[in-house]
Motif scaffolding. Structure first.
Motif, short mmCIF file in Angstrom:
data_model
loop_
_atom_site.label_atom_id
_atom_site.label_comp_id
_atom_site.label_asym_id
_atom_site.label_seq_id
_atom_site.Cartn_x
_atom_site.Cartn_y
_atom_site.Cartn_z
N GLY A 1 53.57 54.31 41.52
CA GLY A 1 54.82 53.56 41.46
C GLY A 1 55.84 54.12 42.43
O GLY A 1 57.05 54.13 42.16
N LYS A 2 55.36 54.59 43.57
CA LYS A 2 56.22 55.22 44.58
C LYS A 2 56.10 54.50 45.91
O LYS A 2 55.20 53.68 46.13
CB LYS A 2 55.85 56.69 44.76
N SER A 3 56.99 54.85 46.82
CA SER A 3 56.96 54.35 48.19
C SER A 3 57.12 55.54 49.13
O SER A 3 57.43 56.65 48.69
CB SER A 3 58.11 53.35 48.42
N PRO A 4 56.89 55.35 50.42
CA PRO A 4 57.06 56.47 51.35
C PRO A 4 58.44 57.13 51.26
O PRO A 4 58.55 58.34 51.46
CB PRO A 4 56.85 55.81 52.72
N GLU A 5 59.46 56.35 50.94
CA GLU A 5 60.81 56.89 50.86
C GLU A 5 60.98 57.87 49.70
O GLU A 5 61.94 58.67 49.67
CB GLU A 5 61.83 55.76 50.72
N ASP A 6 60.08 57.83 48.72
CA ASP A 6 60.17 58.71 47.56
C ASP A 6 59.56 60.09 47.80
O ASP A 6 59.75 61.00 46.99
CB ASP A 6 59.46 58.07 46.35
N ILE A 7 58.82 60.25 48.88
CA ILE A 7 58.12 61.51 49.14
C ILE A 7 59.08 62.53 49.73
O ILE A 7 59.76 62.27 50.71
CB ILE A 7 56.92 61.28 50.09
N ASP A 8 59.12 63.71 49.11
CA ASP A 8 60.02 64.77 49.55
C ASP A 8 59.36 65.80 50.46
O ASP A 8 60.03 66.48 51.24
CB ASP A 8 60.60 65.51 48.34
N VAL A 9 58.04 65.94 50.37
CA VAL A 9 57.30 66.92 51.16
C VAL A 9 55.87 66.43 51.29
O VAL A 9 55.33 65.82 50.35
CB VAL A 9 57.36 68.32 50.52
N ALA A 10 55.23 66.66 52.43
CA ALA A 10 53.88 66.16 52.65
C ALA A 10 53.03 67.18 53.39
O ALA A 10 53.52 67.89 54.26
CB ALA A 10 53.90 64.84 53.42
N GLU A 11 51.77 67.23 53.00
CA GLU A 11 50.76 68.01 53.72
C GLU A 11 49.79 67.02 54.35
O GLU A 11 49.10 66.27 53.65
CB GLU A 11 50.02 68.95 52.76
N LEU A 12 49.72 67.02 55.69
CA LEU A 12 48.86 66.11 56.43
C LEU A 12 47.77 66.89 57.15
O LEU A 12 47.94 68.06 57.48
CB LEU A 12 49.68 65.28 57.43
N HIS A 13 46.65 66.22 57.42
CA HIS A 13 45.45 66.85 57.95
C HIS A 13 45.54 66.92 59.47
O HIS A 13 44.99 66.09 60.20
CB HIS A 13 44.24 66.00 57.51
N ASP A 14 46.21 67.96 59.97
CA ASP A 14 46.46 68.10 61.41
C ASP A 14 45.38 68.94 62.08
O ASP A 14 45.68 69.91 62.77
CB ASP A 14 47.84 68.70 61.65
N LEU B 1 49.27 60.01 63.57
CA LEU B 1 48.54 58.86 63.02
C LEU B 1 48.69 58.77 61.51
O LEU B 1 48.80 57.67 60.96
CB LEU B 1 47.06 58.95 63.40
N GLN B 2 48.72 59.92 60.83
CA GLN B 2 48.89 59.88 59.38
C GLN B 2 50.33 59.56 58.99
O GLN B 2 50.58 58.86 58.01
CB GLN B 2 48.45 61.22 58.78
N MET B 3 51.31 60.07 59.74
CA MET B 3 52.70 59.72 59.46
C MET B 3 52.89 58.21 59.51
O MET B 3 53.56 57.62 58.65
CB MET B 3 53.63 60.39 60.46
#
Length: 383
Positions: A270-283, A291-293
């Motif tokens: 029940g979330k959207s990208p705007e709700d995310i405060d911190v992210a770990e992406l596969h760099d 590409l993941q952003m």
């Protein structure tokens, strides 16, 4: 379906470790049991995320052996292999085991031992995940990365320096992480002048070969308070698969597995990208962060590079990405990487991230297998 909580987590030092895979797994497993306050014999299900212990060390049966090492008999055991997204797939499997009601206590441990092999040997093991038609022509993931980076830069008129900014940022974040393989800053000039690996990508655009392990303890949220007053909830999780042959994709700069898994995870939470405060992406390569952003909705298509140039993805930025240092600085022990992403988000939401702590209530981890062949996206929230 049960709501699922994470009540404990651990991560070993990443880098060159003078030990073997079973010791690495046991190190993280024991630490996670201690962190959660759970005894080994209380574990119902034990999952081990590992891509290639057979190929790297000639060691199989890792999950069964780990149950012995942790005194977790007679727990059900299973090894999870989904190439470089094995860790994320392990989180998904562990979540399913608890959400379904099949387990009241599931331990996930991810690990890989790689540094005892030469770079060419390790690259060949990893390249075995490509389609046979590509593999026999010498295709490797670095070559895919170079081709895709060139296509992205040309298509979106992005400067080469924007990719260097990703490396600089993630190395800086790594200096705040005592578990990271590389704990030194690099400047943009160093990145841009390092040896070419796959044009336009250079040495500092790639993650290292790494040993390490990480672990998570999952229980039904309804029982989490029996262990602790503070925990994190998995509110959304999903996986998706893209074409195995990369050249069959309509646009190689769009990772459909990221898009699909992200959309499903957002809907579940029940979330959207705007709700995310911190992210770990596969760099694994700097281009993958862009590409993941874009695939996860953190940036418009073709605009992620602008965020890198503006510094919005730093620890003190609008959306901190890879506060752990990412695969680029933290390291990439294949089976452990996705679990370590979960560890970082858990620590951030528990306000236990030390010098790299950010203000976060909701976090996201995206673990990619191969060159976007398979993807798992996980959303976590403070309880």
């Amino acid at each position: 379906m049960e709501d699922v909580a994470i009540i404990g987590a651990s991560m070993t030092k990443f880098g060159e470790r003078d030990t073997w895979i079973q010791d690495l797994l046991a190190e993280a497993g024991i630490a996670c049991l201690e962190d959660a306050g759970v005894s080994g014999d209380a574990v119902d299900h034990l999952y081990v995320s590992n891509m290639a212990s057979g190929e790297f060390e000639g060691q199989t049966g890792t999950a069964n052996a780990l149950a012995h090492d942790l005194n977790a008999m007679p727990a059900y055991t299973q090894r999870i292999d989904q190439t470089s997204s094995s860790g994320g797939a392990g989180i998904y499997a562990a979540w399913q085991s608890v959400a379904s009601g099949a387990s009241d206590c599931t331990l996930l441990v991810g690990g890989e031992k790689m540094t005892h092999r030469t770079t060419s040997e390790a690259t060949d093991v990893i390249a075995s995940l490509t389609h046979p038609a590509e593999y026999k022509h010498g295709i490797t993931l670095p070559s895919f990365a170079g081709l895709t980076a060139r296509a992205y830069l040309d298509k979106h008129d992005a400067p080469r320096e924007s990719l260097a900014e990703v490396a600089v940022k993630n190395h800086y974040h790594g200096t705040q992480n005592p578990h990271a393989q590389f704990q030194k800053e690099v400047d943009k000039e160093t990145v841009l002048e390092s040896p070419i690996v796959a044009d336009p990508l250079r040495l500092y655009d790639f993650c290292p070969i790494t040993d390490g392990s990480a672990a998570l303890m999952l229980v039904p949220e309804s029982k989490a308070s029996e262990y602790t007053d503070d925990y994190v909830v998995i509110s959304g999780i999903a996986g998706a698969t893209d074409t195995h042959v990369v050249h069959q994709r309509p646009d190689p700069t769009v990772m459909n597995g990221v898009v699909e898994s992200g959309e499903s995870a957002y809907e579940m939470a029940g979330k959207s990208p705007e709700d995310i405060d911190v992210a770990e992406l596969h760099d694994m390569f700097t281009i993958l962060e862009f590409l993941q952003m874009e695939g996860l909705g953190f940036a418009d298509v073709g605009k992620a590079w602008e965020h890198a140039m503006e510094g919005t993805t730093y620890i003190d930025g609008e959306l901190p990405i890879n506060t752990s240092g990412g695969l680029k600085s933290k390291g990439h022990p294949l089976g452990a990487s996705g679990v370590a992403q979960g560890y970082e988000i858990y620590k951030q939401l528990m306000n236990e991230a030390g010098d790299r702590q950010v203000d976060a209530d909701v976090g996201l981890a995206c673990n990619v297998g191969g060159f976007g062949n398979c993807v798992i996206t996980t959303i976590m929230e403070q309880a």
